[in-house]
Design a protein around this motif. Structure first.
Motif, short mmCIF file in Angstrom:
data_model
loop_
_atom_site.label_atom_id
_atom_site.label_comp_id
_atom_site.label_asym_id
_atom_site.label_seq_id
_atom_site.Cartn_x
_atom_site.Cartn_y
_atom_site.Cartn_z
N GLY A 338 0.75 -1.64 -0.02
CA GLY A 338 -0.10 0.23 -0.16
C GLY A 338 0.59 1.15 -0.20
N LEU A 341 2.14 1.51 -3.51
CA LEU A 341 1.44 2.43 -4.35
C LEU A 341 1.35 3.93 -4.45
CD1 LEU A 341 -1.43 -0.15 -4.54
CD2 LEU A 341 0.32 0.40 -6.23
N GLY A 372 -3.32 2.28 -2.88
CA GLY A 372 -2.76 2.69 -1.90
C GLY A 372 -3.55 2.63 -0.28
#
Length: 465
Positions: A338, A341, A372
């Motif tokens: 996450g 991203l 994310g």
């Protein structure tokens, strides 16, 4: 909320707790887009105008640890109801303010009330849903509403400002009142204590609460007045002294407000460190991108707020699913992916701004950012609250929320310093600020990857159960 597992009293309880969480998070950002209208009507100076926003964060971040511990000692349900009632009353009072100081006072009281509501709500959720898949799904929904409230606060604030800037203060009150009316039906009664109530750590409370207040104040003041301002460094020095005093008290107190053993819990500490940094990086990016969209593109406050609606949609619809996956497969991998991203989103923004169509820039940066955020926030929450005893769930929740609130202030101050100092080095300020955020996000990705991992398939099975 249509999931059959969440019907009946448990489903209503989850709905009410998620609603309160949404309101608490929404109020962090909802007033920001109304500042020009507030300044025009109340005649506030620019230096005091920022405190219309910061007063809420000051109260919220400063009182979270106290709020969590008070909820553990005096009852999660009782504290939730009283603090939500104060939040509703302060919201209504905010619609009638006639000066800058009264506006700031109303916002401060709302922030303090939220600092008691948020950890009590999360502790109640843990009481309603025992360990297992149901809790993971419930935590996912709770996380999604909180994150969506924060991300969508600018959008809702922009829409409310079309009516009046006062609507940004009042609009949460009807929802809070309805929640209060329904809460006695759905929320579980506080457990009756069989032994004496733990003593309250007054010495700890009167050192950590002003310590956190002064720390948040100093960081917030640095964003506007600079690090050399006497109120900035004076507050930070006083905060350090008080926090060190608090640690000394807790090491010796019979019933400490925050047992120092809480910091030795690897999953909780790692989750809070990641949350502190990752939320701060997001706040820093949102701050810089908002300025760029308004100052360079000339977009309105509502249009600028709407730019972040895509990320809010990702969080609202995907966070519950990612919470379940993180519970079953381990949180560290989802945290790492996450934040990674988000780092990709920030890097893309820096490399693309000024070179592609503005609408395309917003869309392509919001997709990895929203995805994310939807992966990271619930994963951090699941990790932070794993293996926490019920009598410490309020405190652990307060630590979790405090990490997010204070991290946002710290990284925002650092981002503002980069933004302000960039021209002296010949750098473009917007790109320099987001490049700083992107670099920090890469570092956070590495920190997230170093988190605890289930040591065996049996551990993963136990987490899922």
């Amino acid at each position: 909320m249509s999931n059959p597992q969440f019907r009946g009293a448990a489903g209503l309880a989850l709905l009410l707790l998620c609603t309160a969480n949404f309101l608490d998070a929404m109020d962090v950002s909802t007033i920001g887009v109304a500042l020009p209208a507030i300044q025009a009507e109340l005649g506030m100076r620019a230096t005091s105008l920022q405190w219309a926003v910061s007063a809420y964060v000051l109260g919220y971040g400063g009182f979270l640890l106290l709020g969590g511990r008070v909820a553990d000692i005096f009852g999660h349900r009782r504290v939730f109801l009283w603090s939500l009632a104060i939040f509703a009353a302060a919201s209504i009072a905010g619609g009638f303010v006639d000066s800058g100081p009264t506006l700031i006072a109303a916002r401060l009281i709302k922030g303090i009330a939220a600092a008691f509501t948020a950890p009590a709500a999360l502790a109640l959720l843990l009481a309603v849903f025992g360990e297992g898949p149901q809790r993971a799904k419930a935590l996912g929904l709770f996380a999604s509403t909180g994150a969506a409230g924060f991300v969508l606060g600018m959008v809702l604030g922009g829409a409310a400002t079309l009516i009046s800037w006062r609507a940004t203060l009042v609009m949460g009150a009807p929802v809070a009142i309805l929640t209060l009316l329904l809460a006695p039906i759905a929320l579980p009664l506080d457990a009756r204590r069989t032994g004496p109530r733990p003593g309250f750590d007054w010495a700890g409370a009167i050192t950590i609460t002003p310590g956190l207040l002064l720390f948040v104040f100093g960081i917030t003041n640095a964003a506007s007045a600079g690090w050399a301002d006497i109120f900035t460094w004076g507050s930070l020095v006083a905060a350090i002294v008080l926090i060190l005093g608090f640690l000394a008290i807790e090491a010796r107190h019979k019933d400490p407000m925050v047992p120092l053993a809480m910091f030795r819990r690897a999953r909780l500490t790692h989750a809070n460190i990641v949350g502190f940094l990752y939320q701060g990086a997001y706040i820093g990016f949102q701050f810089t991108a908002t300025l760029y969209y308004q100052d360079v593109y000339g977009w309105s406050a509502f249009a600028t707020g709407f730019c972040f609606a895509g990320a809010g949609a990702f969080v609202m619809f995907l966070a519950p699913r990612f919470a379940t996956l993180a519970q079953n497969r381990g949180t560290t991998g989802f945290m790492t992916a996450g934040v990674g991203l988000q780092a990709i989103s920030y890097i893309f923004w820096v490399l693309s701004v000024g070179h592609i169509d503005p609408i395309l820039l917003v869309i392509l940066s919001q997709i990895p950012l929203g995805l994310g955020y939807a992966m990271t926030f619930p994963s951090i929450q699941v990790a932070a609250l794993a293996d926490i005893e019920e009598d410490k769930s309020g405190l652990a929740s307060g630590m979790f929320f405090a990490a997010f609130q204070i991290g946002g202030g710290v990284v925002l101050a650092a981002t503002s310093a980069v933004f302000s100092g960039a021209p002296a080095f010949g750098w473009e300020p917007y790109s320099a600020a987001v490049a700083f955020v992107a670099t920090l996000a890469v570092l956070i990705t590495l920190i997230a990857a170093l988190g605890p991992k289930p040591s065996s398939a049996a551990d993963r099975y136990q987490a899922a159960e």
